[in-house]
Design a protein around this motif. Structure first.
Motif, mmCIF file in Angstrom:
data_model
loop_
_atom_site.group_PDB
_atom_site.id
_atom_site.type_symbol
_atom_site.label_atom_id
_atom_site.label_comp_id
_atom_site.label_asym_id
_atom_site.label_seq_id
_atom_site.Cartn_x
_atom_site.Cartn_y
_atom_site.Cartn_z
ATOM 1 N N ARG A 144 -11.505 21.790 35.476
ATOM 2 C CA ARG A 144 -10.807 20.851 34.394
ATOM 3 C C ARG A 144 -10.851 19.219 34.950
ATOM 4 N NH1 ARG A 144 -5.033 24.283 33.828
ATOM 5 N NH2 ARG A 144 -5.802 25.404 31.907
ATOM 6 N N ASN A 145 -11.223 19.161 36.267
ATOM 7 C CA ASN A 145 -11.451 17.782 36.571
ATOM 8 C C ASN A 145 -12.939 17.348 36.053
ATOM 9 O OD1 ASN A 145 -8.858 17.379 37.792
ATOM 10 N ND2 ASN A 145 -9.743 17.993 40.056
ATOM 11 N N LEU A 146 -13.655 18.474 36.119
ATOM 12 C CA LEU A 146 -14.955 17.864 35.668
ATOM 13 C C LEU A 146 -15.126 17.691 34.114
ATOM 14 C CD1 LEU A 146 -18.313 18.117 35.997
ATOM 15 C CD2 LEU A 146 -18.004 20.692 35.562
ATOM 16 N N GLU A 147 -14.373 18.529 33.204
ATOM 17 C CA GLU A 147 -14.290 18.252 31.889
ATOM 18 C C GLU A 147 -13.514 16.898 31.723
ATOM 19 O OE1 GLU A 147 -15.595 20.193 29.293
ATOM 20 O OE2 GLU A 147 -16.485 20.776 31.205
ATOM 21 N N GLU A 197 -20.360 5.669 25.118
ATOM 22 C CA GLU A 197 -20.183 5.065 23.983
ATOM 23 C C GLU A 197 -19.661 3.782 23.513
ATOM 24 O OE1 GLU A 197 -18.691 7.693 20.032
ATOM 25 O OE2 GLU A 197 -17.801 8.033 21.953
ATOM 26 N N GLU A 198 -18.833 3.391 24.426
ATOM 27 C CA GLU A 198 -18.496 1.868 24.324
ATOM 28 C C GLU A 198 -19.389 1.073 24.689
ATOM 29 O OE1 GLU A 198 -15.645 -0.469 26.992
ATOM 30 O OE2 GLU A 198 -14.685 1.459 26.360
ATOM 31 N N GLN A 199 -20.523 1.469 25.157
ATOM 32 C CA GLN A 199 -21.751 0.567 25.463
ATOM 33 C C GLN A 199 -22.809 0.662 24.207
ATOM 34 O OE1 GLN A 199 -23.572 1.254 29.437
ATOM 35 N NE2 GLN A 199 -21.657 1.975 29.831
ATOM 36 N N GLY A 200 -22.600 1.574 23.257
ATOM 37 C CA GLY A 200 -23.303 1.733 22.128
ATOM 38 C C GLY A 200 -24.694 2.722 22.600
ATOM 39 N N THR A 251 -14.511 10.842 30.423
ATOM 40 C CA THR A 251 -14.520 9.549 30.642
ATOM 41 C C THR A 251 -15.845 8.911 30.698
ATOM 42 O OG1 THR A 251 -12.973 9.874 32.328
ATOM 43 C CG2 THR A 251 -13.850 7.797 32.610
ATOM 44 N N VAL A 252 -16.999 9.528 31.023
ATOM 45 C CA VAL A 252 -18.388 9.069 31.272
ATOM 46 C C VAL A 252 -18.849 8.977 29.604
ATOM 47 C CG1 VAL A 252 -20.692 9.846 31.754
ATOM 48 C CG2 VAL A 252 -18.887 10.106 33.365
ATOM 49 N N LEU A 253 -18.372 9.752 28.791
ATOM 50 C CA LEU A 253 -18.852 9.976 27.441
ATOM 51 C C LEU A 253 -18.205 8.740 26.677
ATOM 52 C CD1 LEU A 253 -18.747 13.742 26.324
ATOM 53 C CD2 LEU A 253 -20.715 12.224 26.302
#
Length: 713
Positions: A61-64, A75-78, A69-71
């Motif tokens: 669950r922590n991995l998910e 995505e924020e960086q485009g 968070t990483v995605l």
């Protein structure tokens, strides 16, 4: 990721079992409660499997969460592509997610970032394409820019190589392969900072072993030696193989560009990849070693806590010492302290005869049948006094040497002060010595499990992880045995399923104010103990001689109606349960499936009810080997090679087992001497508390070492 499917695959259980267990955990049920009273739902998963499932569930669950968070960050960086998203979602470890995120993680100003600021990224891309028709210096000259401090073509090429080095370092596939190559072909090397210095780490002064073969206990020992500034440690990686792999993956044409890339590859590995891979591998080795050590510690602790109680005896607890005297405490069969005193049979006073006179009076007055002697300082001298005394008295008294690990921690604790406000630490310690024999579980739960002394390197590992794992072991043991609701201490009650420290104290307070509990249902009157906590704890609480005879069994109140119906169907009454006259009930049940359907309970639940009615509140510790009681002394100098003795396994570690043979120095049975068959770990052959036959192989009086074998006896 389908977490349920992953759990089922890893733990080799059915998907439905994993799904049911996760739902029950999410509903706030404890592991002991699920293991004991929800067998139908989980297909009777054991508490051990359920704990492993809980640990993996937390990790996955922590991995998910980390993936999301990483995605979001990428995505924020485009910069999030469908391919990258698929790779991140498919990752099965946090390391894999970290590798994929590395190129997008916000960095401090690296050499590559500075080179990009100087406008050298296009040159780096041209070099990586390896399709230049003109000399590289000529191409690079176009990037000279005095304002940006690119003064020569060489400056431009150097900056481009910094960018290439970081590109290589940030590639997740390369890192995965390099990590694998290092683990398969790398070596762990340790050397002494001072080869002449004597220390416990001498076997690691010139240590060199394949990473793939390093045993967990070696990893932990080397880590400690490094932390204590005795050893220098490094990983020797297969550098040549790694460089060849990278060059094959990246270089497609020979030439000037290829030469520049080769230099960037060497720099990328040496400066950026090797240090972090070494760190990761060392951390991974340490984590695996810790997990292994915690597992062994847990198994040892379980065996120690599940030692059978010595019931019905008046015990003299003896805390040995020299200068301050030996503290004594007389404890009746219920654990109540009857008397305490101090004697001085050891140096410097040596008042042996006076001590014997005191002991004879105590034995006669309180009908003492057993002496429980701590194995600390002055234990050997105390034992000689005891053996001499036993030969002089007409009544039969035996003695036993108990491991006093953690007794000093308990004696000085707030808990001991509350329990015995008028005792000094010596009196408390002597009391603990006696009670450890009468009910090891009830006494040992008062001590931090890490201080009980059945582990290895416990102070070097992740303390939070260790405490959680050992707390789980204690919880499982306490709930397997169950507790007497009217005598259990708050320390014992807090380990019962669903009971917090606050509720445990409230139960004791309620008992003191209102007298003994007459029924389990009365628990609902205790402050902060609501219906959910009651559901979780009730089955593990026993009431002897209460209103309802079922309250003295392991039958859960939710099954009382079905149990009464069962008794009526088979011709029994509640009086029969109270008088323990239901011994033959299992013989009257011919078809559990049919009967369970009639009663509206599960088949496994019915089997448990029948077992409980046959042997109400049966103590699982009865099956464990009984401790060895002694009446004569043996010293280390009495030992000779070939001598066969009976001993008690005190500790099991990765490379063998320590066995107490009654000479104050535990002997080591190396893993190779435990059994004639091949075993991967000593726990396959022995457990803490086992009574074993051992043969003396060698005795080193100077180093105080005894080598034992269990083979060929």
């Amino acid at each position: 990721m389908d977490i349920i499917a992953k759990l089922a695959e890893e733990l080799q259980i059915k998907k439905g079992q994993a799904d049911a267990a996760v739902k029950l955990i999410d509903e706030g049920n404890t592991i002991p409660f699920i293991a004991r009273y929800r067998k139908e739902a989980t297909g009777a998963l054991s508490d051990e499997i359920l704990r492993n499932l809980f640990d993996r569930l937390t990790y996955l669950r922590n991995l998910e969460d980390k993936k999301q968070t990483v995605l979001a960050s990428i995505e924020e960086q485009g910069k999030l592509t469908e391919e990258l998203k698929a790779q991140i979602l498919a990752a099965e470890t946090q390391v894999a997610v970290d590798d994929l995120y590395r190129p997008y993680r916000p960095k401090r100003r690296t050499r590559a970032i500075i080179a990009k600021e100087k406008g050298l990224e296009p040159l780096a891309n041209i070099i990586m394409l390896q399709m230049l028709k003109t000399p590289l210096a000529e191409e690079a000259a176009q990037y000279i820019n005095e304002e940006k401090e690119v003064l020569t073509a060489e400056d431009a090429i150097a900056g481009a190589k910094d960018i290439i080095a970081e590109m290589i370092s940030d590639d997740a596939d390369y890192r995965t392969k390099i990590r694998d190559l290092t683990m398969k072909k790398g070596r762990l090397i340790s050397n002494a900072k001072d080869k002449e210095a004597e220390s416990v780490y001498e076997m690691y002064y010139e240590f060199d072993e394949a990473l793939s073969k390093v045993a967990g206990h070696r990893t932990l020992a080397i880590n400690r030696g490094e932390n204590e500034n005795v050893l220098t440690v490094k990983i020797e990686a297969p550098v040549e193989d790694i460089i060849v792999y990278l060059e094959k993956k990246i270089i497609v044409h020979e030439g000037e560009c290829a030469d520049a890339i080769k230099e960037a590859i060497a720099d990328a590995y040496e400066r950026l990849i090797a240090p972090s891979i070494e760190r990761e591998i060392r951390n991974d080795l340490t984590e695996k070693a810790e997990d292994g050590a915690i597992k062994v510690f847990g198994k040892n602790l379980e065996q120690l806590l599940m030692q059978p109680p010595i019931a019905g005896q008046v015990v003299l607890g003896w805390d040995p010492a020299f200068r301050t005297g030996c503290k004594l405490a007389v404890v009746d069969p219920t654990g109540k302290v009857l008397d305490t005193t101090v004697i001085y049979p050891t140096a410097p006073q040596n008042k042996v005869e006076e001590a014997k006179a005191v002991l004879k009076k105590l034995i006669s007055k309180y009908k003492i049948t057993l002496i429980s002697l701590g194995n600390g300082t002055a234990s050997r001298e105390s034992e000689q006094v005891i053996v001499s005394l036993l030969k002089e008295i007409p009544v039969q008294v035996q003695y036993i040497i108990v491991n006093e690990a953690g007794a000093s921690v308990y004696s000085a604790s707030k808990l001991a002060t509350e329990e015995f406000p008028n005792f000094d630490v010596g009196q408390r310690s002597a009391t603990s010595m006696a009670r450890r024999l009468q009910d090891p579980l009830a006494e040992l739960v008062k001590i931090d499990p890490k201080s009980i002394g059945v582990g290895q390197y416990q102070h070097d590992m992740n303390q939070k992880k260790l405490s959680e794992a050992l707390g789980g072991v204690v919880e499982d043991c306490v709930n397997k045995v169950g507790v007497d609701l009217n005598t259990a201490s708050a320390s014992l009650l807090e380990y019962i399923s669903g009971i917090t420290k606050v509720i445990a104290k409230n139960i004791v307070t309620y008992r003191e104010e209102n007298g003994a509990f007459k029924s389990r249902a009365e628990l609902l009157k205790v402050g902060k103990l609501g219906p959910k906590a009651y559901e979780q704890c009730a089955g593990f609480m026993r009431i002897t001689g209460g209103k309802n005879p079922l309250d003295g069994t392991g039958v859960h109140p939710e099954s009382y109606d079905a149990t009464k119906e069962l008794l009526a169907k088979l011709g029994y009454t509640m009086d029969d349960v109270a008088n323990r006259s239901v011994a033959g009930i299992s013989k009257k049940v011919s078809d559990y499936k049919k009967l369970a359907a009639e009663l509206g309970v599960g088949e496994l639940t019915l089997q448990d009810i029948v077992k409980e009615l046959e042997k109400p509140a049966r103590d699982p510790r009865e099956d464990m080997p009984k401790p060895i009681l002694r009446s004569d002394v043996l010293e280390m100098k009495d030992l000779t090679p070939g001598m066969v003795l009976k001993g008690t396994v005190r500790n099991v570690i990765d490379f063998g087992a320590f066995v107490d043979i009654g000479v104050h120095q535990d002997g080591l049975v190396h893993i190779s001497q435990l059994t004639d068959r091949y075993i991967k770990h000593p726990l396959e052959a022995v457990s803490v508390g086992d009574i074993v036959d051992v043969k003396v192989m060698s005795v080193d009086l100077k180093k105080q070492r005894i080598q034992l074998t269990m083979r060929g006896i």
